[in-house]
Write an enzyme that holds these catalytic residues in place. Structure first.
Site, PDB file in Angstrom:
ATOM      1  CB  CYS A  88      37.228  29.706 -80.186  1.00 37.26           C
ATOM      2  SG  CYS A  88      37.417  31.487 -80.061  1.00 37.26           S
ATOM      3  CG  HIS A 120      39.157  23.331 -76.405  1.00 40.34           C
ATOM      4  ND1 HIS A 120      37.794  23.461 -76.575  1.00 40.34           N
ATOM      5  CD2 HIS A 120      39.505  24.198 -75.435  1.00 40.34           C
ATOM      6  CE1 HIS A 120      37.342  24.370 -75.725  1.00 40.34           C
ATOM      7  NE2 HIS A 120      38.361  24.832 -75.017  1.00 40.34           N
ATOM      8  CD  GLU A 136      33.429  27.600 -84.353  1.00 44.58           C
ATOM      9  OE1 GLU A 136      33.440  28.815 -84.647  1.00 44.58           O
ATOM     10  OE2 GLU A 136      33.874  27.147 -83.280  1.00 44.58           O
ATOM     11  CD  GLU A 146      39.842  28.156 -73.505  1.00 45.61           C
ATOM     12  OE1 GLU A 146      38.975  27.269 -73.552  1.00 45.61           O
ATOM     13  OE2 GLU A 146      40.029  28.969 -74.428  1.00 45.61           O
TER      14      GLU A 146
END
Length: 228
Positions: free
Chosen positions: A70, A72, A90, A119
């Site tokens: 996940c 942004h 990640e 979101e």
């Protein structure tokens, strides 16, 4: 990882139109500010999806099982660039080609940390080989596992507590892809080596920078089955 709390994110309305920007930390302070995000699902040749258990140091929903990655996008950053940046950070994964399968507009409160997820979430699929090499960062990821997505939805419905509250909504977009829309402000997903620029969102969602107004529609994913 904590330095990313100072990174900028795009504030958007419920159609994905950019309204401004703020920091990650500010966007996730209660009551939350609607901002652009993405959720990546890596899919192997057998149709299984990669789940990660979020590291205990995560500021939102630590130790919950979530989708592969996940994040942004930075203001004006393409989804493909942002998603591949976070996959590398990640999971230690190389660049992948991504397909947007839908958008999930959701709101979720973390009772453990007091943070808020509010979101406009682009759900991105990447088909990967069976022998995909992964080197997860222990500050990001506690554990990894591959699961059948249909079986996963059954498990979330039976007991959502081990899972991040957005996971069901994200996986449902994978299982039932929706066509995306385009427009002057709509970011597109492309090959990771090519320049890249919205999709359909639920009608009547909340405005950016506000709490969920009474009578407006948005997926409330706070600790219920099927939410993101």
């Amino acid at each position: 990882m904590k330095s990313r709390e100072a990174h900028l994110v795009e504030l958007v309305d419920d159609t994905g139109r950019v309204l401004g920007e703020t920091t990650v930390a500010a966007a996730h302070q209660a009551p939350g500010r609607l901002h652009r995000a993405f959720s990546v699902l890596l899919v192997d040749p057998d149709g299984r999806v990669l789940l990660q258990q979020r590291a205990p140091v995560k500021t939102r929903f630590p130790l919950r099982w979530a989708n592969s990655c996940c994040g942004h996008p930075l203001p004006a950053e393409s989804l493909a660039e942002a998603a591949n940046r976070r996959l590398a950070e990640e999971l230690g994964a190389g660049p992948v080609s991504l397909t947007e399968v839908g958008v999930y507009l959701y709101y979720a409160e973390d009772p453990a940390t007091g943070r808020v997820e509010f979101e406009y979430d682009h759900v991105l699929r990447a088909d990967v080989p069976a022998a995909l090499t992964l080197r997860p960062d222990p500050d990001e990821v506690a554990e990894l596992r591959w699961v059948d997505p249909t079986r996963l939805m059954t498990e979330i419905d039976a007991d959502p507590r081990p899972y991040a509250p957005w996971l069901g909504g994200v996986v449902s977009r994978l299982l039932r892809p929706a066509p995306t829309t385009t427009g002057p402000d709509a970011p597109a997903v492309a090959d990771p080596d090519a320049p890249a620029g919205g999709p359909e969102a639920p009608a009547g969602g909340p405005a950016a920078g506000s709490a969920i107004p009474s009578g407006r529609r948005v997926d409330d994913a706070s600790e219920r089955s099927g939410g993101r």
